[in-house]
Write an enzyme that holds these catalytic residues in place. Structure first.
Site: not given
Ligand code: ADP
Length: 400
Positions: A9, A90, A179, A209, A240, A329, A383
């Site tokens: 990726n 990806r 996504h 996320g 965003r 996330g 993914e």
């Molecule tokens: P991406 O792949 O889009 O960069 P992720 O799916 O890894 O993002 O998600 C990252 C986000 O998840 C972080 O910016 C945060 O807002 C959120 N996050 C991670 N851990 C926690 C948690 N324990 N509680 C709440 N939100 C969380």
């Protein structure tokens, strides 16, 4: 045929990779190269010998891929190119040209390059990674897996913007979604956990996320999704804005003299939770709310409100909803977001059990009460495994 796939990726300044065994679903190694092109790059490799972290310059993607090969050689697992069934890449934007994954050849590279106008931040670095990896593994089949493919089943009523038809056609303006690899994986796992054929299941997937999107999946096919021409449309995200009145753009051009680049930066990188609360990370937002910050509370309410609007809309489009699944996330870790986004929807058969919902979820689980009309799941997305599976399927079907 081996079932090992190297998944790459490749972003503008980073490359994430995983070596997966598709048969077992196991990640044999994972790694991340960051700060490509900067004076000092950061490297993390996790393999059989544990975690290795290094700092060294990574001038470009070609050097990045060479570094990954050196990491495998030095820290394992050892593998020969002959052990690899495929390298899966990806790719963010496949437009309407790629309804599924494809073997990469020069024509596919050209097409990905041409589609860069629709994803200027993503397709060029994706292509850099592909070119470097093809160079490094000339004898292994390379497969491009597009984030948009899953959404090529959207009906015209869902993907068409109500703008001048000729302009839309000339400039390929329509909704493509994003996504898709995650939504496809999660929708399929949802059906499996319900013990049903995906063809019989209607599910709303909430991928929350840093980037966030919702998808309505009917019988295994995406029929509505919240991201549009680009990943800016839809839900409120880390940085965003998601949906806004497009007149905000020309209003700010007129009254604030903002340029196109400034507006792009504002809406893609300085809006969302960051713009509303000062942090793009949901953990910080919760801490601020706990400390009595009313601005952060309002930001959270905007976030829940938008998700609920999409759930209601997708319910209307699907007619019958068997499941709602949270992933990524925030979807996996944030019980406050999960319960509040679905609050007040009991009349639609949607209920979340406070006890089941509590805490971070490391594995698949149900958070609705027994007997609920709509089963609410948390399913960690994967993914990389989905890309590896699709890459292996393409190679098996092509007979290379
Ligand atoms: P991406 O792949 O889009 O960069 P992720 O799916 O890894 O993002 O998600 C990252 C986000 O998840 C972080 O910016 C945060 O807002 C959120 N996050 C991670 N851990 C926690 C948690 N324990 N509680 C709440 N939100 C969380």
């Amino acid at each position: 045929m081996s079932s090992k796939v190297l998944v790459i990726n490749s972003g503008s300044s980073s490359i994430k990779y995983q070596l997966l065994d598709v048969e077992t679903g196991e990640a044999l190694a994972t790694g991340l190269l960051e700060r490509i092109g900067q004076p000092v790059g950061a490297i993390k490799h996790q393999g059989p010998a544990g975690t290795t972290t290094l700092e060294q310059p990574i001038p470009d993607h070609e050097a990045g891929i060479a570094t990954i090969l050196a990491l495998f050689a030095a820290h394992g697992p050892q593998f020969e190119a002959a052990d690899l069934a495929a390298v899966g890449h990806r790719v963010v934007q496949g437009g309407d040209r790629f309804p599924g994954p494809v073997l990469v050849d020069d024509a596919v590279e050209t097409a990905i390059d041409e589609l860069s106008t629709l994803a200027p931040l993503h397709n060029p670095p994706n292509l850099d990674g592909i070119r470097a990896a093809r160079h490094a593994f000339p004898t292994v089949p390379h497969v491009a897996v597009f984030d948009t493919s899953f959404h090529t089943t959207l009906p015209p009523a869902a993907y068409t913007y109500a703008i001048d038809r000729t302009i839309a056609k000339t400039y390929a303006i329509r909704r493509y979604g994003a996504h898709g690899t995650s939504h496809r994986y999660v929708a399929r796992r949802t059906a499996e956990l319900l013990g049903k054929d995906p063809a019989d299941v209607n599910v709303i997937v909430l991928h929350l996320g840093n980037g966030a999107s919702a998808t309505a999946v009917r019988g295994g096919r995406s029929v509505e999704t919240s991201m549009g021409l680009t990943p800016l449309e839809g839900l409120v995200m880390g940085t965003r804005s998601g949906d806004i009145d497009p007149a905000v753009v020309f209003h700010l051009q007129r009254v604030a003299g903002m340029t196109t680049d400034e507006l792009d930066d504002l809406l893609n990188r300085r809006s969302g939770m960051l713009g509303l609360s000062g942090s793009s990370d949901m953990r910080d937002v919760h801490d601020a709310v706990a400390a009595g910050d009313e601005v952060a509370r309002t930001a959270l309410e905007v976030y829940f409100h938008r998700i609920k609007s999409y759930v209601g809309s997708y319910y209307a489009h699907l007619g019958r909803v068997d499941a709602i699944t949270f992933t990524a996330g925030i979807g996996e870790n944030d019980d406050i977001v999960r319960i509040n986004s679905l609050a007040g929807l009991e009349r639609l058969g949607i209920r979340v059990d406070a006890e089941r919902n509590a805490g971070r979820k490391k594995s698949e689980c149900v958070i609705s009460p027994d007997g609920a009309e709509v089963t609410v799941f948390v399913i960690p997305t994967n993914e990389e495994l989905e890309i590896a599976r699709e890459a292996l399927d393409v190679v098996a079907a092509s007979g290379v």
